[in-house]
Design an enzyme around this catalytic site. Structure first.
Site, PDB file in Angstrom:
ATOM      1  N   HIS A   1      -2.439   4.976  10.425  1.00  0.00           N
ATOM      2  CA  HIS A   1      -1.174   5.234  10.018  1.00  0.00           C
ATOM      3  C   HIS A   1      -1.287   6.417   8.997  1.00  0.00           C
ATOM      4  O   HIS A   1      -1.641   6.363   7.639  1.00  0.00           O
ATOM      5  CB  HIS A   1      -0.296   4.359   9.628  1.00  0.00           C
ATOM      6  CG  HIS A   1       0.073   3.451  10.508  1.00  0.00           C
ATOM      7  ND1 HIS A   1       0.278   1.943  10.340  1.00  0.00           N
ATOM      8  CD2 HIS A   1       0.076   3.549  11.781  1.00  0.00           C
ATOM      9  CE1 HIS A   1       0.427   1.206  11.515  1.00  0.00           C
ATOM     10  NE2 HIS A   1       0.520   2.305  12.465  1.00  0.00           N
TER      11      HIS A   1
ATOM     12  N   GLU B   1      -0.092   6.046   5.165  1.00  0.00           N
ATOM     13  CA  GLU B   1      -0.799   4.988   4.416  1.00  0.00           C
ATOM     14  C   GLU B   1      -1.975   5.604   3.598  1.00  0.00           C
ATOM     15  O   GLU B   1      -3.067   5.103   3.746  1.00  0.00           O
ATOM     16  CB  GLU B   1      -0.967   3.846   5.195  1.00  0.00           C
ATOM     17  CG  GLU B   1       0.499   3.209   5.565  1.00  0.00           C
ATOM     18  CD  GLU B   1       0.149   2.129   6.849  1.00  0.00           C
ATOM     19  OE1 GLU B   1      -1.038   1.768   6.943  1.00  0.00           O
ATOM     20  OE2 GLU B   1       1.171   1.844   7.313  1.00  0.00           O
TER      21      GLU B   1
ATOM     22  N   HIS C   1      -4.993  -0.845   5.886  1.00  0.00           N
ATOM     23  CA  HIS C   1      -3.622  -0.258   5.817  1.00  0.00           C
ATOM     24  C   HIS C   1      -2.747  -0.164   4.470  1.00  0.00           C
ATOM     25  O   HIS C   1      -3.351  -0.665   3.436  1.00  0.00           O
ATOM     26  CB  HIS C   1      -2.735  -1.357   6.742  1.00  0.00           C
ATOM     27  CG  HIS C   1      -3.071  -0.982   8.256  1.00  0.00           C
ATOM     28  ND1 HIS C   1      -2.098  -0.161   8.981  1.00  0.00           N
ATOM     29  CD2 HIS C   1      -3.998  -1.171   9.098  1.00  0.00           C
ATOM     30  CE1 HIS C   1      -2.540  -0.260  10.316  1.00  0.00           C
ATOM     31  NE2 HIS C   1      -3.755  -0.808  10.085  1.00  0.00           N
TER      32      HIS C   1
ATOM     33  N   GLU D   1      -3.666  -5.186   3.833  1.00  0.00           N
ATOM     34  CA  GLU D   1      -2.472  -4.189   3.360  1.00  0.00           C
ATOM     35  C   GLU D   1      -2.833  -4.057   1.791  1.00  0.00           C
ATOM     36  O   GLU D   1      -2.751  -4.994   1.108  1.00  0.00           O
ATOM     37  CB  GLU D   1      -1.037  -4.973   3.785  1.00  0.00           C
ATOM     38  CG  GLU D   1      -1.003  -5.120   5.476  1.00  0.00           C
ATOM     39  CD  GLU D   1      -0.423  -3.981   6.048  1.00  0.00           C
ATOM     40  OE1 GLU D   1      -0.113  -3.151   5.309  1.00  0.00           O
ATOM     41  OE2 GLU D   1      -0.162  -4.207   7.117  1.00  0.00           O
TER      42      GLU D   1
END
Length: 1149
Positions: A849, A852, A946, A1031
């Protein structure tokens, strides 16, 4: 004393129970006296009252039985009075017991019986309705019981017959209000003329009755429509205005609040909003609320007024010709289904941006479908899918071509090629090896851009008007030279004054603070020249600081060379200063910003002023990418200048609203019409010391960490050339809220009535003629990655095995790098070669992504640790072979996308069936893993890095059959739940060694929406038990060493290094084969199981405490993001006066 009174109560209850119905009728007075004594003893001894009236006791049933007998007698009045006194002394529990024992039904029976007497007893009606008003809110079936028994019509008729009887009218209205919480009752009351009846009560001066009636106005659409048709909206506004003027001591705030609540209910429908605007409601509420702002106790009025004004603010389109991206890229073929197919099939002008609900009904229907679903809807419940099954998918003959990416598994390291191993392997790309060729571009000009086959013009060098601001770095004006001291220079347009560069720092050692090392580099003699040399196209000579000591992996010259080989759809011709100079993490801490009370409200009021005072609005476009020939619009110097035409830049349009306020519109991801979150743009032409407000008006997420302490990032070029090249957190008055710009139903996935959100912040500038950059998070471009990978070569020692391959070419023609890192074998002996080949594999990836960017900084920390000379890094290299893809979505990163690649799709939702043409990086990455599965060398650990925009800390998502079953109603046998708990080992280790990591935030549940992600597919199809998504927060931490601090690149890189250390500890624990009892994994699972409270806990959990000022994300109550009003939380007006104003503000918003 207690025992004596208790015995007396029990004796009296026994006497009352022995009196059968006939005996009680014959001896009414005795029964009444016994009952009175019982109530007296209960009231004087609280403990005995609890014993008698508890759910397990028969005391309440005995008293209710006597009351039921009294329904035919006038003596029931005294009985009711005793009950009312008894229930009034309790804290709600007594009422609950009364309801559970059938008390509500008995009261309705008495009411029906008593109304038959002509005329009915006014005192009895008064006591009955007073008691019903107290009991009703505690009985969930109260409205149904009233309707079925006929009590509903009795109460309405009593109101009609006693409009002037204030004593009886008030309790009847209170009961009517409880009746109307049932939607069927509300509609029935509306049909019987109750709405008009309520407004008849408004006319008298007895506002206590009016207070109850105004609250009882139901939220049903038909009733709101009747109020509008009856012309009552101007009446309500006039009444509110009158009370606002005359209630100077604020003693009747509840009456004013009642009027606002009525207006709020009426404006839930389109006709109500129109009537409100026609009655000049915006101006009335705006002026009254502005006068209430200084008084904190009036916040409930201000908050409700704000909600009404935002709801009634006319919906507008975004100031764009189309919501599609300003940049277009023609795909080699369009998918048959999905959002991209819908986008391509959409006719010109087919966007519908102003779909709004005419009422609450459709939004409520949507909520009922989506919020009432069982948790199983969100979790995978198919056990066949839950159990990992290795499924390579493709024949091995097709996968054999990927063998060339694993030369380390077959290299024999003989003398002839042992030494050349130190140089980079030249391996053909996967594109050339795969059965299907991936489209590629040979140059920037080959990118398939339908925007026009031309290069965007570079802004010209500023005219010789002193003082000259810093100008953009343009690729065609940068000339790299070396002076006699081997110091690097870049010829770029320079500022007008000579500046001294100082405060260069030494490179930081692992885990240490950066130390400052002063070095002075002066501008050349041409620093202020703007003569013929400039006009000839050559900029002045800027002596760029030697950043080798400051940033060992950053080289401005090399970065420019990398940019020249990067392909973008807009064909960028500029380089952003932050990417050119680099970033050094500041040594000072950056705490989470404390939210100023009332900041959101003040911003909303400023937005409302646009409608109230339209003549004060400038509404001047100063930057527009939809004008490709001249996006930067020239002006008289009174406006800021914006720019985003550089790698990873994202700003589509800037509109000056007031002298120092700007609305900013972000660009959609290419080949999509949404995903607005990432921003990165340049600002110049500012005034020193002036506070500017910036509003990003087309954000889409319903929540943001900007409401919880996160700040934007700013980079000052003047600071950089003064020796402080760094991104710093900045911005005040930051908040995130729903605005009045309507989203297209197409962009919102078919949902109508959705609105965009505004992220607003204010900031000031410290330097004259500065050029500043703002970003959502620390930028990390594709060219930066290429530069860092090139510089990593210099860190390699003879003991390190490093190979860089190009996995494939992307749609845009950019290469996807693949790294192999491990330790060289100790020798070329068979034993050492065998040990080398048999090392377990660790597969890491990041940046699928583009928005990010924190994932790239974590990956940078991982790569630098793996290439370092520390003993831990050496041991790690000796333990594993690392296969790393540091950037899975180069095209998205280059073009400033937030979520998608050039295909317009989220690549992390394509792992189940990736297309080799549309998703080449995912296709070939999955093929690498399938090849490893075929040769029985599946990775020990797979981790995809991420960033998370709505949670704090760093945490992991993993996959577990057992935990998924525990969070659903799947029927499973014990054999189905047999599972090695080793998947929890790595997160547990990280929670022990990494200060930013939070085990409490981790989840190992397999959700349906994540079945096509890398984590789940690698777990299910490749058979990797330890398959994770890691994350990292974009905001900061709320636990551990970094609690209360915003996260920076130093902490992110540290996290990447700590991940490596955790892998080393995992190796050691695995070798001991006794890590299960050390980690106590089973207790961890049980502990986390108890914490799950909602289907969205796993991904969307909001872990923030409520603010003193309620954060209202919803601008309108007819949006599905708004919380439905709790019918059963309504409190009686007669019981509200003791509640603090904060209760109302939280309850309303």
């Amino acid at each position: 004393i207690f025992k004596v009174k208790m015995c007396a109560v029990l004796m009296l209850l026994g006497q009352l129970e022995r009196m059968n119905g006939e005996a009680m009728v014959r001896d009414v007075e005795t029964a009444r006296q016994i009952t009175a004594k019982i109530f007296h003893l209960i009231q004087t001894q609280e403990k005995s009252g609890k014993e008698v009236m508890s759910k397990g006791s028969s005391g309440m049933e005995v008293i209710l039985a006597s009351l039921e007998v009294f329904t035919i007698l006038r003596f029931s009045l005294s009985h009711l009075m005793l009950f009312y006194c008894y229930l009034s002394l309790g804290r709600g529990r007594r009422v609950g017991v009364f309801v559970s024992k059938g008390g509500t039904g008995i009261l309705f029976q008495i009411l029906i019986t008593a109304i038959k007497e002509l005329p009915p007893s006014e005192e009895l009606m008064l006591q009955l309705h007073s008691l019903l008003a107290k009991v009703g809110p505690k009985d969930r079936k109260f409205g149904v019981k009233a309707r079925l028994s006929g009590a509903l019509n009795i109460t309405v008729n009593l109101i009609k017959q006693n409009l002037q009887n204030t004593k009886l009218l008030l309790p009847c209205l209170q009961v009517l209000r409880v009746y109307s919480t049932n939607s069927v009752n509300a509609i029935s009351l509306g049909k019987n003329g109750v709405v008009e009846l309520m407004f008849k009560i408004v006319t008298p001066t007895n506002y206590q009755c009016f207070l109850s009636s105004i609250f009882s106005l139901p939220c049903a659409e038909t009733n709101a429509r009747r109020a509008v048709d009856g012309g009552h909206v101007p009446v309500l506004l006039a009444l509110y205005q009158d009370w606002h003027r005359n209630d100077t001591r604020h003693r009747h705030m509840l009456i004013r609040k009642g009027l606002l609540v009525c207006l709020r209910n009426i404006t839930n429908i389109k006709l109500g909003r129109k009537a409100f605007l026609d009655a000049d409601g915006m101006r009335i509420l705006y002026n009254s609320s502005t006068e209430c702002l200084p008084v904190r106790t009036l916040d409930p009025l201000v908050n409700t007024s704000s909600l009404i004004m935002r709801k009634c603010f006319p919906k507008n389109r975004l100031p764009l010709p189309t919501i599609k991206s300003a940049f277009q890229y023609q795909l080699p073929h369009v998918p048959a289904v999905g959002p991209v197919a819908q986008l391509y099939s959409q006719p010109p002008g087919g966007e519908t941006l102003t779909h709004t609900h005419t009422s609450l009904e459709s939004a409520q229907a949507y909520r009922s479908v989506h919020t009432d679903r069982h948790i199983d809807f969100f979790i995978t419940t198919d056990l066949n899918k839950l159990h990992p099954k290795k499924n390579p998918g493709r024949p091995f003959e097709e996968l054999r071509v990927y063998e060339r990416f694993f030369l380390e598994l077959s290299e024999d390291f003989q003398v002839s090629n042992f030494v050349p191993m130190l140089t980079r392997f030249q391996v053909p790309t996967a594109q050339a090896l795969s059965p299907k060729l991936v489209p590629k571009s040979g140059s920037q000009g080959d990118c398939n851009s339908t925007k026009g086959q031309h290069t965007l013009p570079s802004p010209s060098v500023p005219t010789p008007t002193p003082p000259a601001p810093l100008t953009p770095l343009e690729l065609d004006t940068i000339h790299l030279t070396k002076d006699q001291d081997k110091k690097e220079e870049a010829r770029i347009p320079s500022p007008d004054t000579c500046t001294t560069l100082s405060s260069l720092a030494r490179p930081p050692s692992q885990g240490q603070m950066i130390e400052q090392d002063l070095a002075h580099v002066n501008w050349g003699s041409d620093c202020g020249s703007e003569g013929a040399e400039d006009e000839g196209g050559e900029g002045a000579v800027l002596e760029v600081p030697d950043t080798a000591l400051l940033l060992p992996l950053h080289d401005p010259d090399l970065y420019v060379e990398m940019v020249k080989g990067t392909h973008s759809v807009p064909q960028y011709a500029e380089v952003a200063y932050p990417d050119y100079f680099g970033h050094v993490a500041p040594t000072f801490r950056e705490p989470l910003q404390e939210r100023v009370y009332g900041v959101q409200r003040s911003k909303i009021f400023q937005d409302t002023e646009r409608l109230i005072h339209p003549n004060d609005i400038v509404d001047k476009v100063v930057y527009d990418l939809d004008i490709p020939s001249c996006p930067v619009i020239e002006d008289d110097g009174e406006s800021l200048k914006f720019n985003s035409q550089f790698e990873s830049g994202n700003l589509r349009k800037a509109v000056q609203i007031r002298k120092y306020e700007y609305d900013l519109v972000l660009n959609s991801d290419i080949n999509s019409n949404h995903y607005h979150q990432w921003f990165y743009f340049e600002v110049s032409g500012m005034r020193v010391g002036t506070t500017y407000r910036f509003n990003i008006i087309n954000s889409e997420k319903s929540n943001s960490q900007f409401n919880y302490g996160m700040q934007v990032l700013m980079y000052s070029v003047q600071e950089a050339i003064s020796g402080r090249p760094r991104w710093v957190r900045t911005g005040t008055d930051i908040c995130y809220y729903k605005n009045h710009f309507a989203r297209s139903s197409i962009a919102a996935g078919g949902q109508k009535g959705k609105s965009y959100y505004t992220m607003t912040f204010s900031t000031s500038f410290s330097h004259k003629d500065d050029v500043c950059y703002f970003a959502y998070h620390y930028p990390y471009t594709y060219s930066t990655l290429k530069m860092h990978l090139s510089k990593l070569e210099a860190l390699r020692t003879p003991q390190i095995y490093l190979r860089q391959d190009v996995l494939c070419k992307t749609l845009g023609g950019n290469g996807c790098p693949l790294l192999t890192i491990t330790a060289m074998p100790e020798s070329n002996s068979n034993d050492h070669i065998c040990q080398f080949r048999n090392r377990p594999l660790i597969f890491l990836s990041a940046r699928v992504h583009p928005g990010e960017t924190n994932a790239s900084w974590v990956m940078k920390g991982t790569l630098e640790f793996l290439m370092s000379t520390s003993p831990l890094a050496a041991s790690l290299r000796e333990a594993y072979i690392f296969k790393i893809i540091p950037m899975l979505n180069p095209d998205g990163v280059v073009n400033g996308n937030h979520r998608c690649s050039l295909s317009g799709e989220d690549l992390n939702r394509q792992w189940q069936n990736p297309n080799p043409e549309l998703h080449p990086t995912i296709y070939h990455t999955k093929s690498l893993l399938q090849y490893l599965a075929h040769i029985q060398r599946a990775p020990l650990v797979f981790c995809d890095y991420h960033g998370h925009s709505r949670k704090k800390n760093v945490f992991m998502y993993g996959c577990s059959v057992k935990e998924t079953v525990w969070q659903s109603n799947i029927s499973a046998t014990s054999s189905d739940l047999q599972e090695d708990l080793g998947y929890r080992a790595l997160p547990k280790i990280l929670s022990q060694i990494a200060p930013a990591f939070s085990m409490a935030s981790c989840s190992f549940v397999v959700e349906r929406s994540k079945e096509s992600t890398a984590r789940v597919v690698v777990w299910r199809e490749i058979g990797v038990q330890c398959s994770y998504t890691m994350e990292s927060t974009l905001c900061g931490c709320d636990q551990g060493k970094y609690k209360g601090l915003q996260i920076g690149t130093r902490e992110l890189e540290e996290m990447g290094a700590q991940f490596c250390v955790a892998l080393l500890r995992l190796k050691r624990l695995t070798g001991l084969r006794n890590h299960q009892h050390l980690l106590d994994l089973e207790s961890d699972i049980i502990g986390t199981q108890a914490k799950v409270v909602s289907p969205t806990t796993y991904v969307m959990e909001e872990d923030e405490p409520p603010f003193l000022e309620p954060i209202d994300y919803s601008a309108e109550s007819n949006d599905e993001d708004a919380e439905p009003e709790n019918e059963h939380s309504t409190v009686l007006l007669s019981e509200c006066s003791h509640l603090s104003p904060s209760y109302y503000s939280l309850h309303e918003l």
